[in-house]
Scaffold this motif. Structure first.
Motif, PDB file in Angstrom:
ATOM      1  N   SER A  79       8.126   2.178   8.761  1.00 59.07           N
ATOM      2  CA  SER A  79       6.711   1.893   8.936  1.00 59.07           C
ATOM      3  C   SER A  79       6.489   1.112  10.222  1.00 59.07           C
ATOM      4  O   SER A  79       7.349   0.330  10.635  1.00 59.07           O
ATOM      5  CB  SER A  79       6.185   1.069   7.754  1.00 59.07           C
ATOM      6  OG  SER A  79       4.814   0.728   7.946  1.00 59.07           O
ATOM      7  N   PRO A  80       5.339   1.329  10.875  1.00 61.79           N
ATOM      8  CA  PRO A  80       4.984   0.478  12.014  1.00 61.79           C
ATOM      9  C   PRO A  80       4.560  -0.916  11.568  1.00 61.79           C
ATOM     10  O   PRO A  80       4.449  -1.831  12.386  1.00 61.79           O
ATOM     11  CB  PRO A  80       3.817   1.230  12.662  1.00 61.79           C
ATOM     12  CG  PRO A  80       3.224   2.050  11.561  1.00 61.79           C
ATOM     13  CD  PRO A  80       4.371   2.421  10.675  1.00 61.79           C
ATOM     14  N   SER A  81       4.319  -1.079  10.253  1.00 61.58           N
ATOM     15  CA  SER A  81       3.937  -2.387   9.696  1.00 61.58           C
ATOM     16  C   SER A  81       5.132  -3.001   8.985  1.00 61.58           C
ATOM     17  O   SER A  81       5.847  -2.306   8.252  1.00 61.58           O
ATOM     18  CB  SER A  81       2.785  -2.226   8.694  1.00 61.58           C
ATOM     19  OG  SER A  81       1.675  -1.572   9.280  1.00 61.58           O
ATOM     20  N   PRO A  82       5.369  -4.299   9.149  1.00 63.17           N
ATOM     21  CA  PRO A  82       6.524  -4.931   8.501  1.00 63.17           C
ATOM     22  C   PRO A  82       6.410  -4.976   6.981  1.00 63.17           C
ATOM     23  O   PRO A  82       7.407  -4.880   6.272  1.00 63.17           O
ATOM     24  CB  PRO A  82       6.540  -6.340   9.096  1.00 63.17           C
ATOM     25  CG  PRO A  82       5.148  -6.580   9.583  1.00 63.17           C
ATOM     26  CD  PRO A  82       4.629  -5.251  10.018  1.00 63.17           C
ATOM     27  N   ASN A  83       5.194  -5.116   6.480  1.00 66.44           N
ATOM     28  CA  ASN A  83       4.970  -5.167   5.031  1.00 66.44           C
ATOM     29  C   ASN A  83       3.715  -4.369   4.677  1.00 66.44           C
ATOM     30  O   ASN A  83       2.657  -4.943   4.404  1.00 66.44           O
ATOM     31  CB  ASN A  83       4.814  -6.611   4.544  1.00 66.44           C
ATOM     32  CG  ASN A  83       6.074  -7.429   4.737  1.00 66.44           C
ATOM     33  OD1 ASN A  83       7.095  -7.165   4.107  1.00 66.44           O
ATOM     34  ND2 ASN A  83       6.011  -8.417   5.628  1.00 66.44           N
ATOM     35  N   PRO A  84       3.818  -3.044   4.696  1.00 72.51           N
ATOM     36  CA  PRO A  84       2.631  -2.225   4.434  1.00 72.51           C
ATOM     37  C   PRO A  84       2.100  -2.413   3.016  1.00 72.51           C
ATOM     38  O   PRO A  84       2.857  -2.674   2.077  1.00 72.51           O
ATOM     39  CB  PRO A  84       3.135  -0.795   4.643  1.00 72.51           C
ATOM     40  CG  PRO A  84       4.614  -0.877   4.442  1.00 72.51           C
ATOM     41  CD  PRO A  84       5.019  -2.231   4.927  1.00 72.51           C
ATOM     42  N   GLN A  85       0.794  -2.299   2.905  1.00 78.98           N
ATOM     43  CA  GLN A  85       0.124  -2.373   1.616  1.00 78.98           C
ATOM     44  C   GLN A  85      -0.352  -0.978   1.223  1.00 78.98           C
ATOM     45  O   GLN A  85      -0.709  -0.168   2.076  1.00 78.98           O
ATOM     46  CB  GLN A  85      -1.086  -3.307   1.700  1.00 78.98           C
ATOM     47  CG  GLN A  85      -0.742  -4.742   2.059  1.00 78.98           C
ATOM     48  CD  GLN A  85      -0.207  -5.507   0.871  1.00 78.98           C
ATOM     49  OE1 GLN A  85      -0.750  -5.440  -0.224  1.00 78.98           O
ATOM     50  NE2 GLN A  85       0.874  -6.254   1.091  1.00 78.98           N
ATOM     51  N   THR A  86      -0.374  -0.691  -0.059  1.00 75.22           N
ATOM     52  CA  THR A  86      -0.962   0.558  -0.521  1.00 75.22           C
ATOM     53  C   THR A  86      -2.484   0.406  -0.554  1.00 75.22           C
ATOM     54  O   THR A  86      -3.017  -0.704  -0.521  1.00 75.22           O
ATOM     55  CB  THR A  86      -0.468   0.930  -1.928  1.00 75.22           C
ATOM     56  OG1 THR A  86      -0.979  -0.020  -2.870  1.00 75.22           O
ATOM     57  CG2 THR A  86       1.057   0.933  -1.988  1.00 75.22           C
ATOM     58  N   SER A  87      -3.182   1.521  -0.630  1.00 74.78           N
ATOM     59  CA  SER A  87      -4.644   1.480  -0.689  1.00 74.78           C
ATOM     60  C   SER A  87      -5.133   0.799  -1.962  1.00 74.78           C
ATOM     61  O   SER A  87      -6.259   0.323  -2.014  1.00 74.78           O
ATOM     62  CB  SER A  87      -5.214   2.903  -0.607  1.00 74.78           C
ATOM     63  OG  SER A  87      -4.720   3.698  -1.678  1.00 74.78           O
ATOM     64  N   SER A  88      -4.264   0.727  -2.973  1.00 80.65           N
ATOM     65  CA  SER A  88      -4.628   0.065  -4.226  1.00 80.65           C
ATOM     66  C   SER A  88      -4.212  -1.396  -4.264  1.00 80.65           C
ATOM     67  O   SER A  88      -4.354  -2.058  -5.293  1.00 80.65           O
ATOM     68  CB  SER A  88      -4.006   0.822  -5.410  1.00 80.65           C
ATOM     69  OG  SER A  88      -2.616   0.961  -5.242  1.00 80.65           O
ATOM     70  N   GLY A  89      -3.664  -1.902  -3.140  1.00 81.60           N
ATOM     71  CA  GLY A  89      -3.358  -3.321  -3.039  1.00 81.60           C
ATOM     72  C   GLY A  89      -1.928  -3.713  -3.342  1.00 81.60           C
ATOM     73  O   GLY A  89      -1.565  -4.889  -3.215  1.00 81.60           O
ATOM     74  N   LEU A  90      -1.099  -2.766  -3.730  1.00 78.86           N
ATOM     75  CA  LEU A  90       0.293  -3.059  -4.029  1.00 78.86           C
ATOM     76  C   LEU A  90       1.100  -3.136  -2.736  1.00 78.86           C
ATOM     77  O   LEU A  90       1.018  -2.250  -1.891  1.00 78.86           O
ATOM     78  CB  LEU A  90       0.879  -1.974  -4.933  1.00 78.86           C
ATOM     79  CG  LEU A  90       2.327  -2.157  -5.393  1.00 78.86           C
ATOM     80  CD1 LEU A  90       2.442  -3.351  -6.335  1.00 78.86           C
ATOM     81  CD2 LEU A  90       2.818  -0.885  -6.091  1.00 78.86           C
ATOM     82  N   GLY A  91       1.878  -4.196  -2.566  1.00 76.48           N
ATOM     83  CA  GLY A  91       2.696  -4.349  -1.377  1.00 76.48           C
ATOM     84  C   GLY A  91       3.996  -3.575  -1.478  1.00 76.48           C
ATOM     85  O   GLY A  91       4.522  -3.344  -2.571  1.00 76.48           O
TER      86      GLY A  91
ATOM     87  N   PRO B  25      12.059  -0.860  10.116  1.00 80.31           N
ATOM     88  CA  PRO B  25      11.285  -0.623  11.345  1.00 80.31           C
ATOM     89  C   PRO B  25      11.618   0.748  11.924  1.00 80.31           C
ATOM     90  O   PRO B  25      12.717   1.275  11.719  1.00 80.31           O
ATOM     91  CB  PRO B  25      11.746  -1.755  12.274  1.00 80.31           C
ATOM     92  CG  PRO B  25      13.088  -2.148  11.768  1.00 80.31           C
ATOM     93  CD  PRO B  25      13.057  -1.944  10.281  1.00 80.31           C
ATOM     94  N   LEU B  26      10.674   1.318  12.636  1.00 87.70           N
ATOM     95  CA  LEU B  26      10.850   2.673  13.159  1.00 87.70           C
ATOM     96  C   LEU B  26      12.096   2.806  14.024  1.00 87.70           C
ATOM     97  O   LEU B  26      12.830   3.801  13.925  1.00 87.70           O
ATOM     98  CB  LEU B  26       9.606   3.076  13.957  1.00 87.70           C
ATOM     99  CG  LEU B  26       8.327   3.291  13.139  1.00 87.70           C
ATOM    100  CD1 LEU B  26       7.120   3.277  14.061  1.00 87.70           C
ATOM    101  CD2 LEU B  26       8.396   4.597  12.378  1.00 87.70           C
ATOM    102  N   HIS B  27      12.343   1.807  14.869  1.00 89.31           N
ATOM    103  CA  HIS B  27      13.444   1.922  15.830  1.00 89.31           C
ATOM    104  C   HIS B  27      14.820   1.926  15.164  1.00 89.31           C
ATOM    105  O   HIS B  27      15.824   2.271  15.793  1.00 89.31           O
ATOM    106  CB  HIS B  27      13.373   0.794  16.864  1.00 89.31           C
ATOM    107  CG  HIS B  27      13.529  -0.580  16.289  1.00 89.31           C
ATOM    108  ND1 HIS B  27      14.753  -1.106  15.921  1.00 89.31           N
ATOM    109  CD2 HIS B  27      12.608  -1.542  16.013  1.00 89.31           C
ATOM    110  CE1 HIS B  27      14.583  -2.325  15.437  1.00 89.31           C
ATOM    111  NE2 HIS B  27      13.293  -2.619  15.481  1.00 89.31           N
TER     112      HIS B  27
END
Length: 303
Positions: free
Chosen positions: A42-54, A60-62
């Motif tokens: 993910s480009p985000s370190p801690n992505p969240q779902t649309s329903s709020g679940l982390g 990381p992509l690299h």
């Protein structure tokens, strides 16, 4: 060489089912004997779902170098919360993955990400029916196809999203391990078949599940998982601890069809799907619960 690595690109505000449905297919494939090495980036370190679940344990992509044999899947996200400031991080990574010859897939609204990366320029594609018009308007150089489960353009696949991500993942498993194995995985997931990409965004299975009766859902799940066996009304009624007569009444009220009609419709749909793959009639008959190949030959005239 067949791949055993699937890499999920997870955007912030990812839709949980868009991600989990496809993930489960590859996980269940491993349970059935064909293992896949599943990674999440993910480009985000801690992505969240649309329903709020982390989501944790996302690389990381690299850290992942995509190779030709890999499958890269972009799960759909909430467009209103899609952070385009991350474009400079994931677009070059995704373009490099495509340049390596990897299989690239989008589920639901992730088609917008493929379009933004330029990988869909001039290509046929699809997305969830509610977003096809918006995708075509925002990216007029695409050829957005409506009401299809998934669309293939070379080694790039776009799917309609939600449960259709399961169909696409099953297709990829079937490509590598054959229709019999894909059917086994589908049975374990109680989805009964992998729907063809050319089918509309609906099916007999989905058309008759738009109700809230738990007992009838339980019976329908049992039928789809045991479609190859002889099914009796008494057996199904015992499953949910109600009388055969009451089950008959409740099933028709909830689904609009009788139990016998439902079983027959499922068997016909599954058989017609398998007939497209040119498998032996005797095997199709056994897989779909028909007594003989003669019944399949009759269906063959209708395909």
């Amino acid at each position: 060489m067949a791949t055993n690595r699937v890499i999920f690109l997870v955007f912030n505000s990812v839709h949980l089912l868009d991600l989990a449905g496809a993930v489960t297919v590859f996980y269940e494939s491993g349970c059935c004997g064909k293992h896949y090495d599943i990674h999440y980036v993910s480009p985000s370190p801690n992505p969240q779902t649309s329903s709020g679940l982390g989501i944790t344990n996302v690389d990381p992509l690299h850290s992942i170098h995509v190779e030709k044999e890999d499958i890269v899947i972009l799960a759909g996200m909430e467009i209103a919360k899609w952070n385009r400031a991350d474009d400079k991080l994931w677009i070059p990574w995704l373009q490099n993955a495509a340049a390596q010859g990897a299989t690239i897939c989008s589920i639901c609204t992730a088609a917008f990400a493929l379009a933004a990366s330029g990988l869909l320029d001039g290509q046929n594609c699809t997305t969830h029916w509610a977003w096809t018009a918006a995708l075509q308007k925002e990216y007029p150089h695409l050829k957005v196809i409506e009401n299809k489960l998934f669309v293939q353009s070379g080694r790039i696949f776009t799917s309609a999203g939600i449960a259709t991500g399961i169909d696409l993942a099953l297709y990829l498993v079937e490509e590598q391990h054959g229709v019999a194995f894909a059917c086994r995985v589908a049975k374990d997931m109680v989805v009964y078949i992998r729907r063809d990409g050319m089918e509309v965004q609906n099916s007999i299975y989905l058309q008759n599940r738009q109700h809230i009766n738990h007992h009838i859902h339980q019976v329908q799940d049992y039928i789809t998982k045991h479609l190859q066996h002889k099914l009796t009304l008494e057996e199904l009624a015992e499953l949910v601890f109600i009388s055969p007569r009451n089950l008959t009444r409740l099933f028709k009220s909830a689904t609009g069809v009788t139990i016998g009609q439902y079983i027959q419709l499922l068997r016909q749909e599954k058989a017609k799907h398998l007939l497209k793959e040119k498998y032996k009639l005797a095997w199709i008959a056994q897989e779909c619960g028909y007594r003989s190949s003669a019944q399949i030959r009759k269906l063959l005239k209708e395909v």
